[in-house]
Design an enzyme around this catalytic site. Structure first.
Site, PDB file in Angstrom:
ATOM      1  N   ASP A  19      -2.257   6.706  -3.232  1.00  0.00           N
ATOM      2  CA  ASP A  19      -1.327   5.882  -2.819  1.00  0.00           C
ATOM      3  C   ASP A  19      -0.588   4.888  -3.538  1.00  0.00           C
ATOM      4  O   ASP A  19      -1.314   4.660  -4.876  1.00  0.00           O
ATOM      5  CB  ASP A  19      -1.568   5.466  -1.342  1.00  0.00           C
ATOM      6  N   SER A  40       0.993  -1.373  -0.029  1.00  0.00           N
ATOM      7  CA  SER A  40      -0.057  -0.007   0.167  1.00  0.00           C
ATOM      8  C   SER A  40       0.694   1.288  -0.029  1.00  0.00           C
ATOM      9  O   SER A  40       1.778   1.564  -0.917  1.00  0.00           O
ATOM     10  CB  SER A  40      -1.040   0.114   1.229  1.00  0.00           C
ATOM     11  N   ASP A  48      -0.886   1.718  -3.813  1.00  0.00           N
ATOM     12  CA  ASP A  48      -1.786   0.616  -4.521  1.00  0.00           C
ATOM     13  C   ASP A  48      -3.184   1.335  -4.954  1.00  0.00           C
ATOM     14  O   ASP A  48      -4.080   0.330  -5.323  1.00  0.00           O
ATOM     15  CB  ASP A  48      -1.923  -0.657  -3.455  1.00  0.00           C
ATOM     16  N   ASP A 107      -5.667   2.218  -3.343  1.00  0.00           N
ATOM     17  CA  ASP A 107      -7.028   2.392  -2.513  1.00  0.00           C
ATOM     18  C   ASP A 107      -7.304   3.468  -1.687  1.00  0.00           C
ATOM     19  O   ASP A 107      -8.320   3.921  -1.043  1.00  0.00           O
ATOM     20  CB  ASP A 107      -7.098   1.166  -1.795  1.00  0.00           C
TER      21      ASP A 107
END
Length: 450
Positions: A244, A107, A246, A248
């Site tokens: 960010d 992430s 990833d 999400d």
């Protein structure tokens, strides 16, 4: 049964340490293949298939290969998506009718970390009992299946997801005339987000879209938005959007270069639903959501409840209440009428839809909600046992709440991983908020270090 590997959001850590090694990922692939493959086969009566996607970390190649080998050894077919946002894997798992989806990502963490997150066949987080079953299967010896799986690449994964994102807005919706700067954090949105917003008609310029395996989240993206703030002002853009690593999470920057956080974005989406879409059933925030956000929703008679920090807890409360909107100050926003998980691109489109239909610039629309000053102090302690229940701690919290009256709140929250207690105070008066946080912290520190 106590968890050994799975945390609240999958398995995560520094590459080369603990569970974040190639040999563990090989065993994890096999264990997941046995458990999830059996569940899928019972449902679909065919060879199970599991999708694998990843962000742009250099270690992703290594872990992708290891997981793939373990899954194939367990008799599972593997569809390789390549670099894709986490919510894209959730969506594609559903649309491919796959047994599960696996995301290789840490992430918003630096490149030297990585992790694994699973999605069920429905595109949601795995139930606790399934995660525990996978952990138990990790202790079993690997046996090569008599019917080995096969692997193939999904060449149109990005195009499928781009169309899915665009479909979250009504037919005819256009961003024409809007000048946007995107910051893709050198992460998984780098090749899809620019296409989504350009195809919706916006004039788009992009930063943080040159991943090299090492620069994901490096001085860019939603955790480091300063570069985007400067770019928006310098380029004379209407706004900026930061994802960010990833994809999400999402934060915005207004035309003045000011950051717009997750609470403010949730407010805009909720108010748009309230005015233009027949109402907003309710919003789930977290213990850290700004008190000004709660009051603003209350003024519009929109129900609001707080969950523990973490998207899993937000989703659980949304499900219980049958509400369709929730999220965190960090920009992890769940629009459940469009996606099963937090999706930065879809959340951004809902905010932009609000801006267009209100016909107001971002800086003006966000000003409808007054953000309260928050002051947080992390208090390191020798021990935490009994600190929050101590009479002195309770007394000073009660006194602080009396001084704040109905215009603020106090939150004491133990860290889940460190020997510390987080003291957070928020209210209208920033000087009072800061002083109360210091006063409470000194008492907590005295009790916890005796």
């Amino acid at each position: 049964m106590e968890r050994k590997y799975f945390g609240t959001d999958g398995i995560r850590g520094r590459v080369g340490e603990g569970a974040i090694t190639p040999d563990f990922m090989l065993r994890l692939g096999y264990a997941a293949g046995k458990v999830l493959g059996r569940i899928s086969k019972a449902k679909h009566h065919r060879r199970p298939r599991i999708l694998i996607g990843k962000d742009t970390r250099v270690s992703g190649y290594m872990f992708e290969a290891a997981l793939q080998a373990g899954l194939i050894n367990a008799g599972v077919d593997v569809a390789l998506l390549g670099p894709m946002p986490t919510p894209a894997i959730a969506y594609l798992t559903r649309t491919f009718h796959a047994g599960a989806g696996i995301v290789i990502s840490a992430s918003h963490n630096p490149y030297h970390d990585n992790g694994i997150k699973f999605f069920s066949a429905e595109g949601s987080k795995l139930p606790d009992e399934v995660e525990l079953e996978i952990e138990a299967a990790l202790e079993l010896p690997m046996e090569t299946s008599d019917d080995l799986g096969r692997a193939y690449r999904v060449d149109d994964a990005a195009a499928r997801y781009i169309e899915f994102c665009k479909a979250s807005t009504p037919w005819g919706f256009s961003l024409e005339g809007l000048k946007i700067v995107l910051d893709c954090a050198n992460g998984a949105t780098y090749h899809v987000a620019p296409m989504v917003f350009r195809e919706q008609g916006a004039e788009v310029s992009v930063i943080g879209a040159g991943p090299d395996g090492l620069n994901i989240n490096l001085d860019c993206g939603s955790t480091k938005p300063q570069q985007l703030q400067r770019a928006v002002v310098k380029r004379g853009a209407d706004l900026g959007i930061a994802f960010d690593g990833d994809g999400d999470r999402v934060l915005f920057v207004d035309a003045n270069g000011e950051l717009v956080d997750g609470d403010q974005l949730l407010y805009i989406i909720a108010m748009h639903q309230h005015k233009f879409l027949g109402g907003c059933s309710g919003v789930v925030g977290t213990l850290m959501s700004n008190y000004g956000f709660e009051l603003a929703l209350r003024e519009s008679k929109i129900p609001f409840e707080r969950a523990k920090v973490g998207d899993r807890h937000v989703l659980e409360k949304m499900s219980v209440n049958q509400w369709k909107l929730g999220g965190e100050s960090s920009g992890h926003i769940i629009c459940a009428d469009a996606s099963t998980t937090g999706d930065g691109i879809i959340a951004a489109l809902q905010v932009l839809r609000g801006l267009c239909e209100f016909d107001e610039p971002l800086h003006q629309l966000k000003s409808r909600m007054t953000m309260f000053p928050q002051h947080m102090i992390n208090v390191q302690l020798a021990h935490r046992d009994g600190v929050l229940d101590h009479t002195d701690v309770k007394a000073i919290v009660v006194d602080a709440e009396r001084q704040l009256a109905d215009s603020g709140r106090v939150l004491l929250r133990p860290s889940g991983t460190e020997p510390l207690i987080r003291v957070m105070v928020e209210g209208r008066d920033s000087a009072l908020v800061e002083q109360l946080a210091k006063d409470i912290s000194s008492v907590v520190e005295r009790i916890g270090n005796n």
